[in-house]
Design a protein around this motif. Structure first.
Motif, PDB file in Angstrom:
ATOM      1  N   TRP A 160       0.840  -1.297   0.063  1.00 25.94           N
ATOM      2  CA  TRP A 160       0.040   0.038  -0.173  1.00 25.94           C
ATOM      3  C   TRP A 160       0.908   1.198   0.036  1.00 25.94           C
ATOM      4  O   TRP A 160       0.814   2.128  -0.838  1.00 25.94           O
ATOM      5  N   THR A 161       1.831   1.303   0.904  1.00 33.23           N
ATOM      6  CA  THR A 161       2.578   2.597   1.111  1.00 33.23           C
ATOM      7  C   THR A 161       3.515   3.026  -0.137  1.00 33.23           C
ATOM      8  O   THR A 161       3.423   4.044  -0.640  1.00 33.23           O
ATOM      9  N   TRP A 162       4.334   2.118  -0.525  1.00 29.58           N
ATOM     10  CA  TRP A 162       5.197   2.170  -1.590  1.00 29.58           C
ATOM     11  C   TRP A 162       4.427   2.614  -3.144  1.00 29.58           C
ATOM     12  O   TRP A 162       4.851   3.242  -3.817  1.00 29.58           O
ATOM     13  N   GLY A 163       3.497   1.607  -2.928  1.00 32.69           N
ATOM     14  CA  GLY A 163       2.684   1.597  -4.177  1.00 32.69           C
ATOM     15  C   GLY A 163       1.977   2.978  -4.253  1.00 32.69           C
ATOM     16  O   GLY A 163       1.986   3.401  -5.594  1.00 32.69           O
ATOM     17  N   THR A 164       1.402   3.462  -3.395  1.00 33.28           N
ATOM     18  CA  THR A 164       0.573   4.881  -3.575  1.00 33.28           C
ATOM     19  C   THR A 164       1.881   5.919  -3.709  1.00 33.28           C
ATOM     20  O   THR A 164       1.702   6.646  -4.709  1.00 33.28           O
TER      21      THR A 164
END
Length: 604
Positions: A160-164
């Motif tokens: 979630w974090t890196w993808g966003t």
């Protein structure tokens, strides 16, 4: 070289005092040039005595008319040096030949020279457009760039974090870099391809460091470097499209007697007619069908997710923190999702009105980014780390899934053509002398024959590579796309546009904030390129040299649809209406075993 010789001869004949070029302050990356005192007068169309200079009418290869000024004698000849272009393009025509588009013919008593065409203000004249309307170029951009069903697997690789973070950064960065590429091409019509742009930029840098580097040599190095990056990026990508087509056909007809390697040959034969379309503008009918299928495919994904809500099943989706190597693979997969910039210069060249390129970018990113946000977040929320590069394996084997596979087959079939087109046009122009702007009605018998043989052989080489790769296990498609993004698309999208614009238009990169933004994009691009290449190569090596049973190299690939796999969110509870029991011989396998095997079973 001819331009430099003419300037030297003129200065020797005039014996005039040299002054520092006042435009040096506006172009800090360029050397401190010395020009004749008649430069300003020549730009205004006046001689040293204030008399109007005669105008020379010139005509380029497209029929566009331009003008230039000259004094009536060699002694009064003055040549305004453009502040950006370091030297004459290597492909400038010889004496007696018609100048190419973007050049003016300048005559003197001693020689015939060519320089980039300038308007009255001393800057490059507007580009002479091609024949393609705005909507055709925008539609080709969307069809090639958009890969919405691969975004859930990309989020599964990054979390979630890196993808966003990387998605938001990529949207802003790549939109800006695409606008910059169009700005450079529109202001300098003679730089109408990526190799010419990069070659000119490296020649300017070499001119600045003239004691070490030769501008003509660096121009050739830059041009060949761009060709190599385009080839590596789009050759791998087009190969992935062929693999997708073969897999989709095998999924649609799993009980047929046609093996997957035979499907590859069928894809090759079916692709040959489409490959004969000369350029982007001549593919307008095909791109409309592909665009409609792309939008329909997004609708089928929404229908599958809403119909059985995987997040309400047992055990439900799992969101695991990926390892660092997997994150880099995901980063380069994002670069693949935004990787159309390598063909932007050639598209601007074909537009009727090149100055409308910003509108093309608005439509491209408005449509693609909307699909990316919707499919990426919804797909990852629904399937978690079990989301596959071929998302149809996460769907149950129902009629809606069949429709999704069918429309994706149409889109990937068209992408075989559009992905290879930039490489094909470059080779045809420089090796066979075929004008890339030639329409179907203007094509000669020789050009049609050369195009047919060359393009058929080119796709055949890609099919041969697929023939060797098709029987390997693992998530080969995602690894191949990621390696494609890391090798070429990251450089062509995140790095080179900012470098080229900074070198060729330094007056627009003056503030500290703008310079910092350019540097950040270049550094992030280099990190993604290096790390993603290493991670992609590791994945490819594991696929090629990992342990595998030779008996597995059989005819078909059978996908495990939801909820057969232990990785599936509905594996325990089953689907609301149907439950597909796992084969007896595979009931004791674990989820990681299926994840590594790409959730596929081999038929013996």
């Amino acid at each position: 070289l001819l331009l430099c010789q003419a300037i030297h001869l003129h200065r020797a004949q005039r014996g005039s005092s040299r002054t520092v070029d006042s435009e040096q302050e506006a172009h800090p990356l360029l050397p401190r040039r010395m020009v004749s005192k008649g430069k300003t007068a020549a730009r205004k169309g006046l001689s040293d005595q204030g008399e109007a200079l005669p105008m020379l009418a010139t005509q380029d290869s497209n029929g566009a008319i331009g003008t230039s000024t000259r004094a009536p004698t060699a002694e009064s000849f003055t040549l305004p040096v453009p502040p950006i272009s370091a030297a004459v393009e290597e492909d400038a025509p010889a004496a007696g030949q018609k100048p190419k588009r973007g050049y003016l013919e300048i005559e003197s008593d001693d020689s015939r020279l060519l320089r980039p065409s300038l308007n009255g203000a001393g800057v490059p004249a507007p580009a002479a457009g091609g024949s393609s309307p705005l909507w055709v170029i925008a539609a080709n951009n969307v069809v090639y760039m958009a890969a919405p069903l691969s975004l859930p697997a990309t989020f599964a690789a990054t979390g979630w974090t890196w993808g966003t973070l990387i998605l938001g950064f990529s949207i802003v960065c790549t939109y800006h870099s695409g606008v910059l590429l169009g700005e450079v091409i529109v202001s300098r019509p003679h730089l109408d391809s990526y190799p010419k742009m990069l070659g000119e930029a490296m020649a300017v840098v070499a001119q600045h460091y003239s004691d070490v580097l030769r501008p003509d040599l660096m121009r050739r190095v830059g041009s060949e470097m761009a060709v190599a990056l385009q080839f590596l990026a789009y050759f791998f990508d087009s190969t992935a499209q062929i693999l997708y087509c073969a897999e989709y056909l095998d999924q649609l007809l799993p009980g047929s007697d046609v093996c997957q390697r035979q499907w590859l040959l069928i894809v090759w034969l079916v692709a040959i007619p489409l490959m004969q379309a000369p350029n982007f503008g001549e593919s307008r009918a095909s791109v409309v069908v592909a665009l409609l299928c792309l939008l329909l495919n997004v609708g089928t994904m929404l229908g599958e997710v809403v119909s059985y809500t995987p997040w309400a099943c047992e055990p439900g989706p799992v969101y695991e923190s990926p390892p660092a190597s997997r994150v880099f693979v995901g980063f380069t997969a994002f670069a693949y999702a935004f990787g159309g910039h390598g063909m932007y210069p050639e598209e601007v060249r074909e537009m009727k009105t090149p100055s409308e390129w910003p509108r093309v970018m608005h439509w491209t990113y408005g449509i693609c980014c909307s699909m990316y946000v919707l499919c990426g977040y919804l797909g990852y929320y629904a399937y978690g780390t079990a989301a596959r590069a071929n998302l149809n394996a996460n769907f149950p084997p129902n009629s809606l899934n069949t429709v999704s596979i069918l429309v994706q087959l149409v889109v990937t079939y068209y992408c075989i053509y559009v992905t290879s087109l930039v490489m094909l046009l470059h080779v045809e122009e420089h090796a066979f002398g075929i004008d890339p702007r030639t329409s179907c009605g203007q094509t000669t018998a020789r050009a049609a024959g050369v195009r047919f043989v060359f393009r058929t052989a080119f796709v055949g080489l890609q099919v041969l590579l697929c023939w060797l790769l098709v029987s390997f296990p693992g998530d080969l498609l995602l690894s191949l796309q990621s390696l494609s993004g890391a090798v070429g698309m990251t450089a062509l999208t995140y790095i080179l546009p900012f470098c080229i614009h900074w070198i060729l238009a330094p007056e627009k990169v003056q503030t500290r904030r703008m310079k910092a933004w350019y540097i950040i994009n270049i550094i992030v691009g280099l990190v993604i390129m290096i790390g993603g290449t290493i991670a992609g190569l590791q994945d490819m090596l594991e696929v090629f040299f990992g342990d595998r049973d030779e008996d597995e190299l059989s005819c078909h690939l059978e996908f495990m649809y939801a909820p057969q796999s232990p990785c599936d969110a509905c594996y325990v509870s089953g689907l609301p209406e149907h439950f597909y029991e796992l084969p007896r011989e595979l009931r004791n396998e674990t989820c990681p075993a299926y994840f590594d095997a790409d959730l596929r079973l081999r038929r013996r």
